[in-house]
Design a protein around this motif. Sequence first.
Motif, PDB file in Angstrom:
ATOM      1  N   GLU A  32      -0.651  -2.999   1.842  1.00 25.97           N
ATOM      2  CA  GLU A  32      -0.427  -3.573   0.513  1.00 25.97           C
ATOM      3  C   GLU A  32      -1.072  -4.951   0.384  1.00 25.97           C
ATOM      4  O   GLU A  32      -1.764  -5.246  -0.589  1.00 25.97           O
ATOM      5  CB  GLU A  32       1.076  -3.667   0.228  1.00 25.97           C
ATOM      6  CG  GLU A  32       1.775  -2.323   0.166  1.00 25.97           C
ATOM      7  CD  GLU A  32       1.212  -1.406  -0.905  1.00 25.97           C
ATOM      8  OE1 GLU A  32       0.739  -1.909  -1.940  1.00 25.97           O
ATOM      9  OE2 GLU A  32       1.228  -0.179  -0.701  1.00 25.97           O
ATOM     10  N   SER A  35      -4.970  -4.758   0.822  1.00 26.37           N
ATOM     11  CA  SER A  35      -5.639  -4.160  -0.344  1.00 26.37           C
ATOM     12  C   SER A  35      -5.615  -5.125  -1.531  1.00 26.37           C
ATOM     13  O   SER A  35      -6.580  -5.178  -2.305  1.00 26.37           O
ATOM     14  CB  SER A  35      -5.035  -2.803  -0.699  1.00 26.37           C
ATOM     15  OG  SER A  35      -3.736  -2.949  -1.214  1.00 26.37           O
ATOM     16  N   ASN A  36      -4.578  -5.924  -1.642  1.00 27.59           N
ATOM     17  CA  ASN A  36      -4.581  -6.943  -2.702  1.00 27.59           C
ATOM     18  C   ASN A  36      -5.683  -7.979  -2.470  1.00 27.59           C
ATOM     19  O   ASN A  36      -6.337  -8.416  -3.420  1.00 27.59           O
ATOM     20  CB  ASN A  36      -3.227  -7.659  -2.757  1.00 27.59           C
ATOM     21  CG  ASN A  36      -2.158  -6.816  -3.446  1.00 27.59           C
ATOM     22  OD1 ASN A  36      -2.476  -5.811  -4.091  1.00 27.59           O
ATOM     23  ND2 ASN A  36      -0.898  -7.216  -3.296  1.00 27.59           N
ATOM     24  N   GLY A 118      -5.394  -1.509  -6.294  1.00 25.02           N
ATOM     25  CA  GLY A 118      -4.195  -1.691  -7.108  1.00 25.02           C
ATOM     26  C   GLY A 118      -3.149  -0.602  -6.992  1.00 25.02           C
ATOM     27  O   GLY A 118      -3.192   0.256  -6.132  1.00 25.02           O
ATOM     28  N   GLY A 123       3.653  -2.369  -3.928  1.00 28.42           N
ATOM     29  CA  GLY A 123       2.704  -3.441  -3.652  1.00 28.42           C
ATOM     30  C   GLY A 123       3.271  -4.623  -2.915  1.00 28.42           C
ATOM     31  O   GLY A 123       3.974  -4.485  -1.915  1.00 28.42           O
TER      32      GLY A 123
HETATM   33 MG    MG Z   1      -1.468  -4.061  -4.587  1.00 25.85          MG
END
Ligand code: MG
Length: 631
Positions: A32, A35-36, A118, A123
Amino acid sequence: MARQGTLSIHSENIFPIIKKWLYSDHDIFTREVISNGCDAILKFKKLCDLGEATDTVNEDFKVTVTLNKSKKTLVFSDNGIGMTEEEIEKYITQIAFSGAEEFLEKYKDKMSDDQIIGHFGLGFYSVFMVAKEVEIDTVSYQTGKAVKWTCDGGTTYEISEGQRPSRGTSITLFINEDSETFLDYYTLKDVIEKYCSFMPVPIYVIDEEAEAKKAEEYKKALEEHKEGEDAPIAPAAPAPINDVQPLYTKQPAECTDEDYKNFYRSTFHDFNEPLFWIHLNMDYPFRLKGILYFPKLANQYETVEGRIKLYNNQVFVAENIKEVIPEFLLLLKGIIDCPDLPLNVSRSFLQNDGYVTKISDYITKKVADKLISLSKKEPDNYQKFWDDISPFIKYGCLKETKFNEKMKDYILLKTTEDTYLTLKDYLEKVAETSKDKVFYITDQDQQSQYIKLFKDNGLLAVYLEHPIDSPFISLLERENSGVKFTRIDSDISSALKGEATDKSEEENLGKLFKETLSNDKLKVSIENLKSEGIASMLLISEESRRMQEMMKMYNMQGMNLGMPDEEVTLVLNQNHPLIDALMHKDLTDDKKALLCHQLYDLAQLANHTLSPDAMHDFLDRSNKILGMMIQ
Ligand code: MG
Ligand code: ADP
C-alpha cells in the motif's frame, strides 16, 4: 409513524477493525505505502509532461525504504508529487477518500494509459496494522513547504511544520511490538520483493545501520591503507529490488527465447528450463498481459505444482487465485496482469463475476490454441514435450469441456514402440489384431511380463502411467463409444493365442489346481500361447479392478458393499513343457502339488509381491526343488 435515521460510523469503532481484520496478511502495508509512492512519482512525471510542473534537476525518481532496527522505524520515502496541508487533510484524514481516483477523474482525457495504481483496498491506513505511530513529512510541488502529520493510531492527529528539505513524501512507521519481524532486513526485503518486484518505479530497501557500518569500515580501511597495498574496495551502491519493465509488459516480438528463460528463472527460482511458454497480450475487450510457462517435470510421478501470480498494474495481488484462473492452469507457472480486475472485492464476488469468467475463458482458449499450433507446426517438439505436458492437458480436458472440445484430436498415446499416436491413428494400426481395443500399461515394472509377451508377438500397447490417466481413460471411453481400454494384464489378446484349446483338459487341470490350492473360486484357463517362455500368468478382470480402484479412491475399502474381489484368472500355457507334463505325464501326487503351488506363486509374483506367509512357503518350496536337482 415510521421514522428514518442515518447510521453513523465512528472512527473509534472502525479503527480496531481495520487494524485487526482488514487483511489477514499484515505484510500488505508495504504494498500500500510503496504503491502510493510510485503513484506520487507517476503523477509528478505526468504533470511535468503536461507542463503543469517542472522537474528542474532531472532527478532520479525512486522509492526508498529505510530500516532502522534500533529506532524500530521504517521510512518510506519518495520524490513524487508531495502533499499540501489541505491535501493531507483531505486524502489522509478522511478514510476511503482516494486521491488516486480524483486524479484519474481530473486527467482522464489526457492520460494515454492509466498507470496510476491507487484504489487498492483501504490503502494508507493499512500501516496501522503494524505501526503504533505514523509520521508523514511531505513537500508538495505546489507550495514547496514542508508539512508534518502525526497520528498514534487513535482518532486524533496533529499537523505541524515539517523538516523535509525537498519535494516528495517520507512516511515513518514506528513499528509496534507485534510486528517487529518487519524490522529484520531479509524478512522486509522478501515481503517487498513479493509485492513490488514489477512496480514501475525503482525501489530500494536499505538497512541504515548496516550501511553506516560498512561506510565506517571503509573509511577506517582508507585511513589505514598504506602505499603499495591493494586499495580497499568501496561498498557497493545499493541496487533496486524491482524490475520496472518486466518482460511480460513488452511486445512478444521484442522478446527472445533467452529473455523468456531468464525471466522464468528469476521469477520462479526454478533452474530447470521451461518447455515452452505463451505470451498473453490483449487490449480488447479487456486488458490482460502475462506469460504462462509449461514447466518440465522431474519425473512422471511428480505431482505438478504450479504457481500463477496475479498482478494488477504491476502490483502483486495474490498467487493461485482459483476464481480467476481456471483450476487446471494452476499446474503451470506464470504471471497474469489484469489491470481491470476488481481486486478490492471479496473472492466470492469474483466467482460470480461475468468479467472474471471471460478472462478465464480467454486464457483457456489461448492455451489450447498454443498447444494446437505447436502440434501442427512442430510435431516433433509436441511429441517430445508430451510426457511433461500430458498430465496438464488431460487434467484440463477433464475439468473444462471447452478445453476438451478443442484438444481432443490432439491427445497422444505413447506406444510400446516409443511412438506417439493419436487415438484414431492407434486404432487404425491395431484394427487387424485387436479392433477397437486399447491395451494399456499402468506400471512398467509390475507389468513387465505382459509387456514382453506383447512385444515378442509384435503387438502394440500404450503407456498410461500417470494417476490422471485412470479418470482420463473413462473420459476417452465415454467420448469414443465402442472403444474399450483394457489393462495389459487383464485379457489375452486373440493375437497371442493359437488354435482353440480342448475344453475337457481345461476342466481336469482346473480341478487339480483348485483342489491343490484349496481355492474353490479360482478360475483356470488353458491357452495355446504363442510365447513358449511363459508357463503361467494371472489376468485380472478390467471391470473388477476398476471397481476396486474406484473404491480405493473414495476410501470405501473395507466397507461391505457386496463388491466382488478382483476377479483373477490363472492362465496356463499348454505349449509350455511344464504344463504339458502336468497334463500328459504320469507324475506323483507330490510332484503335481509342488508344480501347482509353484506355478501359481510364480504367476502371482509377476504381478505383485506375496504375503509374508506365502513368500515363506514359496522360498521353502524353491529350495526343495533345487534340492531335487542334486539328487
Ligand atoms: Mg494507495
Ligand atoms: P488510494 O491510493 O487508493 O488513493 P490511499 O489510502 O492509499 O488510497 O491513499 C490516499 C491518498 O493519499 C492518495 O490517493 C494520495 O492522494 C495521498 N497519498 C498517499 N501517499 C502519498 C504519497 N506518498 N505522496 C503523495 N500523496 C500520497
